[in-house]
Write a protein that holds these residues in place. Structure first.
Motif, short mmCIF file in Angstrom:
data_model
loop_
_atom_site.label_atom_id
_atom_site.label_comp_id
_atom_site.label_asym_id
_atom_site.label_seq_id
_atom_site.Cartn_x
_atom_site.Cartn_y
_atom_site.Cartn_z
N SER A 139 -1.79 5.61 7.18
CA SER A 139 -1.23 4.43 7.83
C SER A 139 -2.26 3.85 8.77
O SER A 139 -3.16 4.55 9.26
N THR A 162 1.41 -3.09 10.16
CA THR A 162 0.98 -1.79 9.68
C THR A 162 0.83 -1.83 8.17
O THR A 162 1.61 -2.47 7.47
N TYR A 164 0.21 0.77 4.73
CA TYR A 164 0.40 2.15 4.30
C TYR A 164 -0.11 2.31 2.86
O TYR A 164 0.58 1.86 1.93
N ALA A 189 -2.18 0.94 11.94
CA ALA A 189 -1.43 0.01 12.76
C ALA A 189 -2.39 -0.88 13.54
O ALA A 189 -3.34 -0.39 14.16
#
Length: 116
Positions: free
Chosen positions: A20, A76, A78, A22
Motif C-alpha cells: 500500500s 491510497t 494498493y 498513502a
C-alpha cells in the motif's frame, strides 16, 4: 506530497502480498499513482500505474498476476501481487504525479523477497 509505502516482506513462490502507498500533502494535484521496482543489478522497472480515473497499465512481466487498486478518497494505491515468482524479488517504490509528469514524487522503497 509525501508517499508512505508499506507491506513488503518475505513470501514463498506462488504466494501473495499486498503493498500500500498513502499520499499526503497537496494530493489534489495527483493524477497517477503507481509502483516501480528495482532488483539488484537491474534497471528500475515500472510495475503498475493507475490514474485518478482508474485507468491501469501493467508491465508485461506482471500482467495477470498483479492488480493495482486505488482509493481516491484515501489517496491510497494498493497493488495486490499474486502467484509471486523469485524474479519479482526487488525493492518496490511508490510513485505519484500529475498528468504531465506522473513520476514526480517517490516514497521510500519496501523490500519484497520471493523465495523459491
Amino acid at each position: 506530497v509525501q508517499l508512505q509505502a508499506s507491506g513488503g516482506g518475505l513470501v514463498q513462490a506462488g504466494g501473495s502480498l499486498r503493498l500500500s502507498c498513502a499520499a499526503s500533502g497537496s494530493v489534489f494535484s495527483l493524477y497517477a499513482m503507481g509502483w516501480y521496482r528495482q532488483a539488484p543489478g537491474k534497471q528500475r522497472e515500472l510495475v503498475a500505474i493507475v490514474s485518478s480515473g482508474l485507468n491501469r497499465n501493467y508491465a508485461d512481466s506482471v500482467k495477470g498476476r498483479f492488480t493495482i487498486s486505488r482509493d481516491n478518497a484515501k489517496n491510497t494505491v494498493y497493488p495486490r501481487m499474486s502467484n509471486l515468482k523469485p524474479e519479482d524479488t526487488a525493492v518496490y517504490y511508490c510513485t505519484a504525479g500529475s498528468a504531465d509528469d506522473p513520476f514526480t514524487y517517490w516514497g521510500q522503497g519496501t523490500q519484497v523477497t520471493v523465495s523459491s
